[in-house]
Design a protein around this motif. Structure first.
Motif, PDB file in Angstrom:
ATOM      1  N   LEU A  18       0.834  -1.209   0.000  1.00 36.67           N
ATOM      2  CA  LEU A  18       0.000   0.000   0.000  1.00 36.67           C
ATOM      3  C   LEU A  18       0.867   1.257   0.000  1.00 36.67           C
ATOM      4  O   LEU A  18       0.561   2.241  -0.691  1.00 36.67           O
ATOM      5  CB  LEU A  18      -0.931   0.006   1.214  1.00 36.67           C
ATOM      6  CG  LEU A  18      -2.053  -1.034   1.215  1.00 36.67           C
ATOM      7  CD1 LEU A  18      -2.822  -0.983   2.532  1.00 36.67           C
ATOM      8  CD2 LEU A  18      -3.004  -0.808   0.050  1.00 36.67           C
ATOM      9  N   GLY A  19       1.961   1.223   0.751  1.00 38.09           N
ATOM     10  CA  GLY A  19       2.864   2.366   0.796  1.00 38.09           C
ATOM     11  C   GLY A  19       3.535   2.614  -0.551  1.00 38.09           C
ATOM     12  O   GLY A  19       3.687   3.760  -0.991  1.00 38.09           O
ATOM     13  N   MET A  20       3.915   1.535  -1.234  1.00 35.66           N
ATOM     14  CA  MET A  20       4.523   1.666  -2.554  1.00 35.66           C
ATOM     15  C   MET A  20       3.542   2.273  -3.549  1.00 35.66           C
ATOM     16  O   MET A  20       3.889   3.150  -4.339  1.00 35.66           O
ATOM     17  CB  MET A  20       4.997   0.288  -3.039  1.00 35.66           C
ATOM     18  CG  MET A  20       6.244  -0.215  -2.336  1.00 35.66           C
ATOM     19  SD  MET A  20       6.574  -1.988  -2.608  1.00 35.66           S
ATOM     20  CE  MET A  20       6.485  -2.085  -4.388  1.00 35.66           C
ATOM     21  N   GLY A  21       2.291   1.805  -3.504  1.00 36.98           N
ATOM     22  CA  GLY A  21       1.274   2.341  -4.408  1.00 36.98           C
ATOM     23  C   GLY A  21       1.021   3.816  -4.170  1.00 36.98           C
ATOM     24  O   GLY A  21       0.896   4.606  -5.116  1.00 36.98           O
ATOM     25  N   GLY A  22       0.960   4.218  -2.902  1.00 35.69           N
ATOM     26  CA  GLY A  22       0.740   5.625  -2.582  1.00 35.69           C
ATOM     27  C   GLY A  22       1.891   6.505  -3.035  1.00 35.69           C
ATOM     28  O   GLY A  22       1.683   7.609  -3.555  1.00 35.69           O
ATOM     29  N   ALA A  23       3.121   6.017  -2.858  1.00 37.87           N
ATOM     30  CA  ALA A  23       4.301   6.791  -3.255  1.00 37.87           C
ATOM     31  C   ALA A  23       4.361   6.978  -4.768  1.00 37.87           C
ATOM     32  O   ALA A  23       4.659   8.067  -5.265  1.00 37.87           O
ATOM     33  CB  ALA A  23       5.568   6.092  -2.767  1.00 37.87           C
ATOM     34  N   VAL A  24       4.040   5.935  -5.502  1.00 40.86           N
ATOM     35  CA  VAL A  24       4.055   6.020  -6.967  1.00 40.86           C
ATOM     36  C   VAL A  24       2.923   6.917  -7.462  1.00 40.86           C
ATOM     37  O   VAL A  24       3.084   7.677  -8.419  1.00 40.86           O
ATOM     38  CB  VAL A  24       3.961   4.611  -7.592  1.00 40.86           C
ATOM     39  CG1 VAL A  24       3.730   4.703  -9.082  1.00 40.86           C
ATOM     40  CG2 VAL A  24       5.240   3.839  -7.312  1.00 40.86           C
ATOM     41  N   GLY A  25       1.774   6.854  -6.813  1.00 45.07           N
ATOM     42  CA  GLY A  25       0.675   7.750  -7.164  1.00 45.07           C
ATOM     43  C   GLY A  25       1.051   9.202  -6.938  1.00 45.07           C
ATOM     44  O   GLY A  25       0.699  10.086  -7.731  1.00 45.07           O
ATOM     45  N   LEU A  26       1.784   9.465  -5.868  1.00 39.53           N
ATOM     46  CA  LEU A  26       2.267  10.811  -5.569  1.00 39.53           C
ATOM     47  C   LEU A  26       3.140  11.333  -6.703  1.00 39.53           C
ATOM     48  O   LEU A  26       2.995  12.471  -7.160  1.00 39.53           O
ATOM     49  CB  LEU A  26       3.052  10.789  -4.259  1.00 39.53           C
ATOM     50  CG  LEU A  26       3.498  12.139  -3.683  1.00 39.53           C
ATOM     51  CD1 LEU A  26       2.318  12.871  -3.066  1.00 39.53           C
ATOM     52  CD2 LEU A  26       4.581  11.936  -2.640  1.00 39.53           C
ATOM     53  N   LEU A  27       4.054  10.482  -7.178  1.00 36.12           N
ATOM     54  CA  LEU A  27       4.930  10.856  -8.292  1.00 36.12           C
ATOM     55  C   LEU A  27       4.132  11.104  -9.563  1.00 36.12           C
ATOM     56  O   LEU A  27       4.437  12.002 -10.347  1.00 36.12           O
ATOM     57  CB  LEU A  27       5.964   9.760  -8.542  1.00 36.12           C
ATOM     58  CG  LEU A  27       6.981   9.499  -7.428  1.00 36.12           C
ATOM     59  CD1 LEU A  27       7.883   8.342  -7.809  1.00 36.12           C
ATOM     60  CD2 LEU A  27       7.801  10.748  -7.158  1.00 36.12           C
ATOM     61  N   SER A  28       3.110  10.308  -9.775  1.00 30.14           N
ATOM     62  CA  SER A  28       2.276  10.446 -10.965  1.00 30.14           C
ATOM     63  C   SER A  28       1.639  11.828 -11.028  1.00 30.14           C
ATOM     64  O   SER A  28       1.638  12.487 -12.064  1.00 30.14           O
ATOM     65  CB  SER A  28       1.192   9.363 -10.969  1.00 30.14           C
ATOM     66  OG  SER A  28       0.308   9.542 -12.048  1.00 30.14           O
ATOM     67  N   SER A 250      -5.555   1.056  -5.145  1.00 28.01           N
ATOM     68  CA  SER A 250      -6.326   1.719  -4.093  1.00 28.01           C
ATOM     69  C   SER A 250      -5.531   2.844  -3.425  1.00 28.01           C
ATOM     70  O   SER A 250      -6.078   3.905  -3.107  1.00 28.01           O
ATOM     71  CB  SER A 250      -6.764   0.696  -3.042  1.00 28.01           C
ATOM     72  OG  SER A 250      -5.638   0.078  -2.442  1.00 28.01           O
ATOM     73  N   SER A 251      -4.242   2.631  -3.228  1.00 26.71           N
ATOM     74  CA  SER A 251      -3.415   3.660  -2.600  1.00 26.71           C
ATOM     75  C   SER A 251      -2.862   4.659  -3.617  1.00 26.71           C
ATOM     76  O   SER A 251      -2.620   5.823  -3.284  1.00 26.71           O
ATOM     77  CB  SER A 251      -2.265   3.013  -1.826  1.00 26.71           C
ATOM     78  OG  SER A 251      -1.528   2.142  -2.659  1.00 26.71           O
ATOM     79  N   ALA A 252      -2.690   4.233  -4.875  1.00 29.18           N
ATOM     80  CA  ALA A 252      -2.147   5.124  -5.903  1.00 29.18           C
ATOM     81  C   ALA A 252      -3.104   6.267  -6.220  1.00 29.18           C
ATOM     82  O   ALA A 252      -2.674   7.393  -6.495  1.00 29.18           O
ATOM     83  CB  ALA A 252      -1.848   4.335  -7.172  1.00 29.18           C
ATOM     84  N   VAL A 253      -4.404   6.000  -6.196  1.00 30.86           N
ATOM     85  CA  VAL A 253      -5.397   7.032  -6.498  1.00 30.86           C
ATOM     86  C   VAL A 253      -5.301   8.176  -5.491  1.00 30.86           C
ATOM     87  O   VAL A 253      -5.338   9.359  -5.849  1.00 30.86           O
ATOM     88  CB  VAL A 253      -6.820   6.428  -6.480  1.00 30.86           C
ATOM     89  CG1 VAL A 253      -7.864   7.525  -6.556  1.00 30.86           C
ATOM     90  CG2 VAL A 253      -6.991   5.470  -7.646  1.00 30.86           C
ATOM     91  N   VAL A 254      -5.153   7.834  -4.224  1.00 26.79           N
ATOM     92  CA  VAL A 254      -5.029   8.856  -3.174  1.00 26.79           C
ATOM     93  C   VAL A 254      -3.729   9.642  -3.342  1.00 26.79           C
ATOM     94  O   VAL A 254      -3.708  10.878  -3.273  1.00 26.79           O
ATOM     95  CB  VAL A 254      -5.077   8.205  -1.775  1.00 26.79           C
ATOM     96  CG1 VAL A 254      -4.898   9.260  -0.686  1.00 26.79           C
ATOM     97  CG2 VAL A 254      -6.389   7.465  -1.578  1.00 26.79           C
TER      98      VAL A 254
END
Length: 307
Positions: A18-28, A250-254
């Motif tokens: 989940l943390g990896m997805g959120g971090a990559v979403g942030l970069l996006s 789920s975490s990347a969207v946020v």
């Protein structure tokens, strides 16, 4: 909290994913890149097989890019016409890239191809972006920045089949974005990336698009190309881990929504220098993994027909 991934056939930590997805979403959201250049290596570093990391990483990029595009669309920073031309080339390129990926997977060479591709492209692109962005920052601090034209003209701007892209204030050959989209589509299929780390610099420096429009337009193209890559991989190579993709999405969207707000408050050269540093860090880690002695010096492969 461990979670078992059926396609990857390993257990992973839920909060790490989940943390990896959120971090990559942030970069996006910040840089207009899908984040696959970081997500795929991170998945590999956690023990996910490279083939599964590529196919599943592409799936995750769809959600992160949709979230980022919606935020940029509200600000009027998406050139729909340019994005469509890029997309046409991208769909053709992703189909070709998936075919090559399947052939190499059958031959057992796909893992090496993925690693070498990352080291080559991330090293070159990251180095060029860092050099340019640092130069821009130094010039702005010295007050030596000269007023430039909207964009430089090269021989490629004299190519036929010209189209007018009003949002980007360009009148260029459609062959340029078509070729760029095709090339990025191949990379998306082989490396599990949206191709933003190549597309964004090319759109700025080669085509002369305004930076404000580039990010949203890049994400728009990434949505459909990565969706096509995910579909093709699921049909031809069966390497898409749905559970892993859902956790990452789920975490990347946020993260993408937060990244868009942060990116809008930073200068273009600052964004480019940060992106370049992250690209080079990932490149360095992958290069070390290729040259360092592995923990397991020997492996056994059972060929069909052997007893």
């Amino acid at each position: 909290m461990p979670v078992y991934l059926p396609i990857a056939e390993i257990s992973v930590n839920l909060f790490l994913i989940l943390g990896m997805g959120g971090a990559v979403g942030l970069l996006s959201g910040m840089f207009g890149v899908g984040g696959g250049f970081l997500m795929t290596p991170l998945l590999i570093f956690t023990g996910i097989p490279p083939a599964v990391a590529v196919a599943t990483g592409a799936n995750q990029l769809v959600a992160a890019s949709v979230s980022g595009v919606l935020a940029h669309w509200r600000r009027g920073n998406v050139d729909l016409k340019m994005g469509t031309v890029l997309l046409i080339g991208g769909l053709v390129g992703s189909a070709f890239g998936t075919w090559v990926f399947a052939l190499l997977k059958t031959a057992g060479q796909v893992d090496l191809l993925i690693s070498l591709s990352y080291v080559l492209f991330l090293g070159v692109i990251g180095g060029l972006m860092l050099f340019e962005s640092i130069g821009s920052i130094v010039k702005s601090k010295r007050g030596t920045t000269k007023r430039k034209k909207l964009h430089q003209h090269y021989w490629i701007h004299g190519l036929p089949f010209k189209m007018r892209f009003r949002k980007s204030k360009l009148y260029i050959s459609a062959l340029l974005p078509l070729t760029l989209g095709f090339f990025v589509g191949i990379l998306s299929a082989i490396m599990g990336v949206g191709g933003g780390f190549i597309m964004v610099p090319a759109m700025i420096y080669l085509m002369g698009m305004p930076t404000t429009v580039v990010i949203g337009t890049s994400l728009f193209q990434i949505i459909f190309v990565t969706a096509n890559v995910t579909f093709l991989h699921s049909v031809t190579t069966q390497t898409v881990d749905v559970l892993l993709a859902l956790l990452l999405m789920s975490s990347a969207v946020v993260g993408a929504q937060i990244g868009t707000r942060i990116g809008s408050k930073m200068k273009g050269e600052q964004l480019r220098s940060l992106l370049a540093l992250m690209v080079l860090l990932v490149c360095g880690k992958l290069a070390l993994d290729l040259v360092l002695t592995p923990d397991d010096l020997y492996s056994f492969i059972v060929l069909q027909g052997d007893h």
